[in-house]
Design a protein around this motif. Structure first.
Motif, mmCIF file in Angstrom:
data_model
loop_
_atom_site.group_PDB
_atom_site.id
_atom_site.type_symbol
_atom_site.label_atom_id
_atom_site.label_comp_id
_atom_site.label_asym_id
_atom_site.label_seq_id
_atom_site.Cartn_x
_atom_site.Cartn_y
_atom_site.Cartn_z
ATOM 1 N N ALA A 169 24.234 48.205 10.009
ATOM 2 C CA ALA A 169 23.313 48.133 8.873
ATOM 3 C C ALA A 169 22.442 49.367 8.727
ATOM 4 C CB ALA A 169 22.423 46.892 9.009
ATOM 5 N N LEU A 170 22.069 49.977 9.844
ATOM 6 C CA LEU A 170 21.063 51.044 9.805
ATOM 7 C C LEU A 170 21.570 52.401 10.277
ATOM 8 C CD1 LEU A 170 18.045 49.014 11.267
ATOM 9 C CD2 LEU A 170 18.643 49.349 8.857
ATOM 10 N N GLY A 171 22.733 52.440 10.864
ATOM 11 C CA GLY A 171 23.211 53.698 11.464
ATOM 12 C C GLY A 171 23.323 54.844 10.493
ATOM 13 N N GLY A 172 23.683 54.575 9.237
ATOM 14 C CA GLY A 172 23.855 55.647 8.259
ATOM 15 C C GLY A 172 22.600 55.998 7.495
ATOM 16 N N LYS A 173 21.510 55.296 7.762
ATOM 17 C CA LYS A 173 20.253 55.558 7.057
ATOM 18 C C LYS A 173 19.474 56.676 7.742
ATOM 19 C CE LYS A 173 20.960 51.984 4.374
ATOM 20 N NZ LYS A 173 21.349 52.179 2.952
ATOM 21 N N PHE A 174 18.684 57.410 6.933
ATOM 22 C CA PHE A 174 17.757 58.367 7.520
ATOM 23 C C PHE A 174 16.642 57.590 8.217
ATOM 24 C CE2 PHE A 174 19.140 61.310 3.966
ATOM 25 C CZ PHE A 174 19.896 62.136 4.793
ATOM 26 N N ILE A 175 16.091 58.170 9.265
ATOM 27 C CA ILE A 175 14.960 57.552 9.966
ATOM 28 C C ILE A 175 13.849 57.202 8.975
ATOM 29 C CG2 ILE A 175 13.071 58.017 11.573
ATOM 30 C CD1 ILE A 175 15.508 57.451 13.103
ATOM 31 N N SER A 176 13.584 58.104 8.044
ATOM 32 C CA SER A 176 12.505 57.882 7.085
ATOM 33 C C SER A 176 12.813 56.764 6.098
ATOM 34 C CB SER A 176 12.221 59.177 6.311
ATOM 35 O OG SER A 176 13.407 59.639 5.660
ATOM 36 N N GLU A 177 14.077 56.378 5.987
ATOM 37 C CA GLU A 177 14.462 55.315 5.063
ATOM 38 C C GLU A 177 14.334 53.931 5.684
ATOM 39 O OE1 GLU A 177 17.832 57.250 2.167
ATOM 40 O OE2 GLU A 177 18.467 56.694 4.195
ATOM 41 N N PRO B 88 7.817 65.538 5.810
ATOM 42 C CA PRO B 88 8.680 64.535 5.169
ATOM 43 C C PRO B 88 10.164 64.777 5.443
ATOM 44 C CG PRO B 88 6.995 65.297 3.646
ATOM 45 C CD PRO B 88 6.952 66.219 4.836
ATOM 46 N N ASP B 89 10.529 66.031 5.646
ATOM 47 C CA ASP B 89 11.937 66.332 5.912
ATOM 48 C C ASP B 89 12.342 65.983 7.335
ATOM 49 O OD1 ASP B 89 12.263 67.303 3.351
ATOM 50 O OD2 ASP B 89 11.736 69.361 3.915
ATOM 51 N N ALA B 90 11.332 65.816 8.217
ATOM 52 C CA ALA B 90 11.649 65.530 9.622
ATOM 53 C C ALA B 90 12.377 64.203 9.757
ATOM 54 C CB ALA B 90 10.372 65.514 10.461
ATOM 55 N N GLY B 91 12.046 63.236 8.879
ATOM 56 C CA GLY B 91 12.674 61.928 8.953
ATOM 57 C C GLY B 91 14.076 61.885 8.405
ATOM 58 N N LYS B 92 14.576 63.008 7.911
ATOM 59 C CA LYS B 92 15.923 63.041 7.355
ATOM 60 C C LYS B 92 16.949 63.297 8.454
ATOM 61 C CE LYS B 92 14.483 64.207 2.670
ATOM 62 N NZ LYS B 92 14.546 65.170 1.547
ATOM 63 N N VAL B 93 16.874 62.419 9.441
ATOM 64 C CA VAL B 93 17.826 62.417 10.553
ATOM 65 C C VAL B 93 18.486 61.049 10.543
ATOM 66 C CG1 VAL B 93 18.085 62.530 13.058
ATOM 67 C CG2 VAL B 93 16.378 63.968 11.909
ATOM 68 N N LYS B 94 19.809 61.026 10.609
ATOM 69 C CA LYS B 94 20.504 59.740 10.572
ATOM 70 C C LYS B 94 20.112 58.904 11.786
ATOM 71 C CE LYS B 94 22.913 60.121 6.789
ATOM 72 N NZ LYS B 94 24.379 60.297 6.815
#
Length: 389
Positions: free
Chosen positions: A105-113, A66-72
């Motif tokens: 719109a999406l650049g600042g979101k985490f991949i998982s978000e 789950p932490d893997a998706g915490k990439v902007k």
């Protein structure tokens, strides 16, 4: 491993929090260290079901950290673009789409978000903001490709770009010129561009392919020109001459004898010198650019009385229409135009130059009829061009 009541579980543990909700913990399949779940649950049963699903994913080797998706997303997209081997024009286009339509719109979101719901909202807002559908489709296709890589890198389990039909759009029909209109524009435009208009109409080459032609690529006796390269212009103004994208782009294209006198005159008066000289050159002897003749094209359309909405690329479409009306099959049209697909690539090798010559001849015959059965095509001065006997 014990739960809040002291019972031992085969996999993981469940405990009740002071808030009354239940939290799970389970061994990380890579490190073995106990890690908490990403969310809490209203009942113990819900928590135990979540543990069961996680255990099943681990056994099937489908578990994703789950932490893997915490990439902007913005950082991941930049890395994705950097690692791709792309043509300069494609890279420039992708950079523009990311900068203008995806990252805001999406650049600042985490991949998982970036969920399916968020993708739908993003796409809808682009359309509501007045961004053209073709541009939105290209942005969606790029986002989907980037997120596919995120799935491959095991940052997320599933690609959130799952909107049916969002990757295609209906291309509106472009207007076409009649043969008399083609010749009217050719007669009205500056003499150095007359052959450019006629070759576009009767070979359906792209402007970049015509700009990259050399004298040696045009055989007037055989009435064939060889497409060996393509010229592209970046937003910075830099010109790039490159090989066609696919094997289908390397091709001989026949042209009717109707325009041979115009091409002979062009070679005598306007082409670059020597066999390596460019067939079309700019006003000052340099490289042909769209901007070299844009004003002349606009003026010629007005003088010839054709619609101002006609783009120069529509002349290519006009030639394709003439060929289609005179018996060219879809496969033959694709070959003349240099289109390439996996299926079509197997067919191109069976095309013969004789058949292509026949298509060109029919195009010429149709043009003569449209201009008048007994009339020769007018040259730039309005004087009929003598045809070879």
């Amino acid at each position: 491993m014990a739960n809040s009541r002291g019972n031992r579980r085969r996999f993981g543990s469940v405990r009740k929090l002071p808030s009354g909700r239940f939290q799970i913990r389970y061994p990380d399949p890579v490190t073995g260290v106990m890690r908490p779940g990403e969310e809490t649950y209203p009942t113990k049963t819900d928590a135990e079901v979540a543990l069961t699903l996680i255990e099943a994913d681990i056994k099937r080797e489908q578990w994703t950290d789950p932490d893997a998706g915490k990439v902007k997303f913005g950082d991941f997209a930049d890395k994705w673009l950097k690692e791709r081997k792309l043509e300069e024009t494609t890279r420039e286009r992708y950079e523009g789409v990311l900068r203008l339509h995806i990252k805001p719109a999406l650049g600042g979101k985490f991949i998982s978000e970036i969920t399916a719901a968020r993708v739908r909202t993003w796409r809808t807002r682009l359309l509501e903001a007045g961004v053209g559908e073709p541009t939105v489709v290209k942005a969606y296709q790029l986002l989907r490709s980037i997120m596919t890589t995120a799935v491959d890198d095991e940052l997320i389990k599933r690609n959130p770009c799952r909107i049916k039909g969002a990757d295609v759009y209906d291309v509106p029909e472009r207007p076409v010129l009649t043969v008399p209109e083609v010749y009217a524009v050719a007669a009205a435009i500056q003499p150095q561009w007359r052959a450019l208009v006629l070759l576009t109409a009767f070979t359906t080459l792209r402007l970049g392919e015509l700009a990259a032609l050399h004298r040696r690529d045009v055989d007037l006796d055989a009435r064939i020109l060889w497409v060996r390269r393509n010229q592209a212009e970046l937003g910075s103004g830099k010109l790039i001459t490159k090989a066609p994208k696919s094997r289908a782009g390397f091709r001989p294209v026949s042209f009717p004898d109707l325009i041979v006198p115009d091409l002979e005159r062009h070679l005598e008066r306007h082409a670059g010198r020597g066999q390596d000289g460019l067939f079309f050159v700019g006003p000052r002897g340099g490289t042909l650019r769209r901007s070299n003749f844009r004003d002349d094209w606009t003026a010629a359309k007005a003088k010839a009385g054709v619609s101002p909405d006609i783009h120069f690329h529509d002349v290519r479409h006009t030639g394709n229409n003439i060929a289609a009306q005179n018996g060219a099959s879809t496969r033959e049209l694709m070959t003349r135009m240099g289109h390439s697909t996996t299926r079509a690539a197997l067919i191109y090798q069976h095309m013969t130059s004789d058949r292509d010559r026949a298509i060109a001849d029919k195009m010429g015959e149709a043009a003569r009829k449209a201009l008048g059965e007994d009339d020769d095509p007018p040259d730039a001065s309005g004087t009929p061009v003598a045809q070879p006997e």
